[in-house]
Design an enzyme around this catalytic site. Structure first.
Site, short mmCIF file in Angstrom:
data_model
loop_
_atom_site.label_atom_id
_atom_site.label_comp_id
_atom_site.label_asym_id
_atom_site.label_seq_id
_atom_site.Cartn_x
_atom_site.Cartn_y
_atom_site.Cartn_z
N ASP A 337 9.73 30.72 55.39
CA ASP A 337 10.14 29.40 55.84
C ASP A 337 8.91 28.62 56.30
O ASP A 337 7.88 29.21 56.65
CB ASP A 337 11.12 29.52 57.02
CG ASP A 337 12.52 29.87 56.56
OD1 ASP A 337 12.84 29.61 55.39
OD2 ASP A 337 13.28 30.42 57.37
N ASP A 628 16.20 32.50 59.13
CA ASP A 628 16.69 32.39 60.50
C ASP A 628 18.14 31.94 60.59
O ASP A 628 18.75 32.04 61.64
CB ASP A 628 15.82 31.43 61.32
CG ASP A 628 15.70 30.05 60.67
OD1 ASP A 628 16.45 29.77 59.72
OD2 ASP A 628 14.85 29.26 61.12
N ASP A 632 21.07 32.52 55.40
CA ASP A 632 19.91 33.26 54.90
C ASP A 632 20.21 34.75 54.75
O ASP A 632 19.45 35.47 54.12
CB ASP A 632 18.72 33.10 55.86
CG ASP A 632 18.14 31.71 55.83
OD1 ASP A 632 18.27 31.04 54.78
OD2 ASP A 632 17.56 31.28 56.84
#
Length: 901
Positions: A337, A628, A632
């Site tokens: 990310d 997170d 996901d």
């Protein structure tokens, strides 16, 4: 009818049968303001922490006895019995003493591992957002008490048993408790007494996961009184986790046991058939069995893994599943990310665009101190209606709070929303009409909407998604005008190219009274807010280190492509930019090639993350994927290493991950890969170092039996070697620092065996040197007039000193490490000195001569022993030099196109 009993003795209905107001009244709580802080503290004192009962564990006696549960230990115990039957009581006592010593070491290590596990559990305990005295605050879930008012949000774990008081499309995954695979929608309405656990839609139970929406709920039970506590008393019990490596070693131990027993039986039979006494051959068989068993291998593997995991914790990476330690060394791609991992996740609004003007916002962080400027001059927000409306929308469509704490301001909630609260506060906007209804942000919608008491709907979200909902926009005077879609898009892209994250804001009125947010009306675009999230200081260096190590780094974000590309360039990610629509339009057969070329992925949905992982895995990559959010979880499970964020990550993501970063920093992933490679290296180094001693001892004894001579080494002397040399010199491998070039090497092919052909050849080389040196000196010394005890003492010292010099060969598989190895790992030098001291004691101390049947030897014998050890060191270094990969080979390494398992 199910009932519960209050402390007063009055029986009341269960919480799910009663209204929220009744439950709050019975528990002395408040559905708006929650408990007071003093009352919560008093209740915590009375009810105790919100934790499950400590699990029952094996007692120390049972744990100690289990240390003997191993095929190799069984062989040693059998050898002790046979030796005692043959009358060698001293030898039998020594064998038994070594077995007990190993058990004590294993017992101590297990106790240390349990303490380490308890520390990791404490580090990964969850937090809860509660409302006390009318203010939201984040506390450890262990501090919750009955009557507390808890805020539930998507991605969180339910911290106790709760009665739902308010629900905004709240959905909870209760599969861990009820087995129902689909998330359950929650609402506050009471249900009948006949409702089973899975049908109590107004309850949220401890340990379940919030998958969608938000809500508030009252704590009805904590700790052992929860449903989870009643039916899952063994939650949290530490179980022995086997990794692929430990399974390989366990199989190796079983195979070695069978091979040793077969070889011992064969040598016994050969000796007897040659006419040698059966008792003498039985002693030889025992010596062979004892000598060939690698007793220290399981202990060193356990200790090395434990030290490796502990080092990772110190570098902010908690390993939840031990196989991750091994897989980290093979990682070829890290998909990460952007926000909070490569960047600091400390959002600050720097620009507001509305009515054809660009306003600068000064100040950093979440402190509401700063000014709004137009062309460098302060502005009066009241004279700029578009600016005020845009800032107000950011505050209205928001669940975050900023609160003063000492000299700083603390954020409660999402960093992006915190930045919007702060930008509004800088303009003096700190309140909006009460919220009536909320449509929470969802990745598939890419926007959030709120309806307020004044009848206004506010929307915030991605630029392209909000523009699709708008027909008009505000002009400089605050009046509506037709939406200029291309101009707004171009402006957003220009801001994105500066590395700013851009959100759009709109407002409108419901299409009809009472329509709510079920169908959004046509909206008016109010403006854009662009915020800066600076890259983490160590991100660029960590990305560079990964690329040097042959690991590709790919950034995946929901941000605009221009923003993602700008941040990627700042941290050194070069390559194509691929967007979510690009991924959706790409055929499956072409996607792996496209993903291989791209370095930045923007506007990617969680579902597309899963597709990206599978595409990369189809190219035989080993993937570490960060995440997170709730959505996901599938990608984290699909990846070879799922990495969750410890601070910003949801409990759903953490439950699905193999590793949790306590600081959410990409540099910690790179550090974990480095430590994972180091752990695996140290295990291989120890195995390559230890096996020649076992093989060499076996070969020496077999050779003696085949030619029909005296045994060059006795069982008790073999045990002395295993007890001293292997223990004293073997344990420093667990503390060995990783090689300087560990992140300059390509990822390890997971299809490779634990011991590759070059390493197997090295093991056989040293085994042959030990056989030749020990067996040759044994007969040479006797021919020169040495006694049998002296010749055997020389054999023991040949093995001990050769293992000492070979230790320095094994500190690096490719480079010489003689003096440098001592400097970087003081335990190596200490172990070398300790081994020399105890070998001198073994050779010259009278009581040792009596116990181990050793004898003093002269300086000439020591010179010959040393010559064998030095020759072994020189030959191994020569072999390392001849087989060392060239710099050109390392530089031009390409990951294999296919791994065979």
């Amino acid at each position: 009818m199910e009932i519960v009993t209050k402390p007063s003795g009055r029986e009341i209905l269960a919480p799910y049968q009663r209204t929220t107001a009744q439950v709050a009244a019975d528990l002395g709580g408040d559905v708006k303001a929650g408990l007071s802080v003093p009352e919560a503290a008093a209740r915590l004192e009375r009810s105790g922490p919100n934790t499950l009962p400590a699990p029952r564990r094996r007692g120390p006696v049972v744990r100690f006895l289990l240390q003997f549960h191993s095929p190799l230990i069984y062989v040693l115990l059998l050898s002790a019995v046979i030796t005692a039957v043959l009358g060698d009581h001293v030898d039998a006592a020594v064998i038994l003493g070594v077995v007990i010593a190993n058990a004590i070491v294993g017992f101590a290590q297990e106790a240390r591992a349990e303490k380490a596990l308890a520390a990791l559990v404490a580090m990964t305990q969850i937090s809860a957002t509660v409302i006390r005295d009318g203010t939201a605050r984040v506390i450890p879930s262990t501090d919750l008490v009955p009557g507390d008012l808890v805020v539930l949000e998507a991605g969180g774990k339910v911290p106790a048993d709760l009665r739902v008081a308010h629900s905004d499309d709240l959905q909870i995954d209760e599969s861990a408790l009820t087995g129902e695979s689909a998330p359950v929608s929650k609402d506050p309405e009471a249900v009948t007494a006949e409702a089973v656990l899975a049908d109590r839609h107004n309850m949220a139970y401890s340990g379940t996961l919030v998958t969608h929406g938000t809500g508030t709920a009252i704590v009805t039970a904590t700790g052992a009184a929860t449903e989870l506590g009643l039916i899952h008393h063994l939650v949290g019990q530490a179980t022995a986790v086997q990794t692929p490596l430990t399974r390989k070693i366990a199989r190796f131990s079983r195979l070695v046991t069978v091979a040793i027993l077969g070889l011992a039986a064969l040598t016994f039979l050969i000796g007897v058939l040659r006419g040698q006494p059966a008792a003498e051959m039985l002693t030889a068989a025992v010596a062979l069995a004892v000598g060939a068993i690698p007793e220290g291998l399981p202990a060193v593997v356990t200790i090395t893994l434990a030290f490796g995991v502990a080092r990772m914790v110190r570098r902010n990476a908690i390993i939840r599943r031990l196989p991750a330690v091994e897989t980290l060394g093979s990682t070829t791609v890290i998909c990460t990310d952007k926000t909070g991992t490569l960047t600091e996740n400390r959002m600050t609004v720097t620009t507001v665009a509305t009515g054809g003007h660009l306003y600068d916002v000064t100040g950093t962080g979440y402190a509401p101190h700063g000014r709004l400027l137009l062309a460098g001059h302060p502005v009066d927000v009241g004279a700029h209606p578009g600016l005020g409306a845009t800032l107000k929308a950011g505050l209205a469509c928001n669940d975050a709070h900023i609160v003063p704490e000492g000299n700083e301001w603390k954020l409660v909630g999402d960093p992006t929303e915190g930045a919007l609260v702060t930008s509004a506060a800088k303009a003096g906007i700190d309140s909006v009409p009460d919220r009536v209804e909320t449509l929470p942000f969802a990745s598939e919608r890419q926007y959030m909407a709120t309806l307020h008491q004044d009848g206004i709907v506010y929307v915030k979200g991605s630029v392209e998604r909000v523009l699709a909902l708008c027909d008009t926009q505000l002009d400089a005077g605050g009046a509506s005008q037709p939406l200029d879609h291309p101009a707004v898009t171009e402006l957003a892209e220009a801001l994105g190219r500066q590395g700013l994250r851009v959100l759009a804001f709109a407002s409108g009125e419901p299409a009809a009274p009472g329509a709510g947010l079920d169908a959004l009306p046509s909206l008016t675009l109010l403006g854009l807010q662009a915020m800066h999230d600076p890259p983490r200081p160590a991100a660029a260096d960590a990305v560079r280190a990964c690329r040097t190590a042959g690991i590709q780094v790919k950034m995946i974000t929901g941000d605009h492509a221009e923003t993602a590309a700008a941040i990627g360039a700042q941290i050194g990610l070069s390559g194509e930019v691929m967007t979510g629509p690009d991924i959706a339009a790409c055929p499956d057969e072409q996607l792996p090639d496209a993903v291989e070329r791209a370095a930045v992925f923007a506007r990617v949905s969680p579902e597309q993350k899963l597709r990206l992982v599978r595409a990369l895995q189809s190219r035989s990559h080993v993937i570490a994927m960060t995440g997170d959010g709730v959505n996901d979880a599938p990608a984290l499970k699909q990846a070879d290493i799922g990495v969750a964020m410890g601070q910003a990550g949801t409990e759903v993501a953490k439950e699905s991950a193999d590793m949790v970063l306590t600081d959410d920093d990409f540099a910690s992933i790179e550090a974990a890969v480095e430590e994972g490679r180091g752990v695996f290296d140290n295990l291989v180094k120890f195995i390559v170092w230890a096996l020649p001693a076992n093989i060499g001892l076996g070969l020496v004894l077999v050779a003696a039996i085949v030619i029909g001579g005296e045994l060059p080494i006795l069982p008790v002397q073999v045990l002395w070697l295993n007890m001293t040399a292997i223990l004293v010199l073997g344990l420093p491998f667990a503390l060995e620092p990783h090689d300087d070039d560990i992140m300059h090497r390509p990822p390890r092919d997971p299809a490779l065996p634990l011991i590759t052909r070059p390493l197997a050849a090295r093991i056989l080389l040293v085994s042959a040197i030990l056989l030749t040196g020990a067996f040759g000196l044994f007969h040479w010394e006797q021919n020169q007039g040495a006694s049998l005890a002296e010749a055997r003492t020389i054999v023991v010292n040949v093995f001990a000193m050769t293992l000492l010099t070979y230790l320095f060969n094994c500190l690096s598989m490719h480079r010489p490490m003689l003096l440098r190895g001592i400097r970087r790992n003081p335990w190596v030098g200490a172990g070398a000195l300790a081994l020399i001291a105890i070998q001198l004691l073994y050779t010259y101390a009278p009581f040792m001569n009596d116990l181990f049947r050793s004898a003093p030897i002269n300086a000439g014998a020591w010179a010959r022993v040393t010559a064998v050890a030095v020759l072994a060191y020189a030959l191994v270094e020569l072999a390392k030099r001849l087989t060392r990969p060239s710099p050109h080979e390392r530089k031009n390494y390409q990951p294999p196109s296919a791994f065979t398992l």
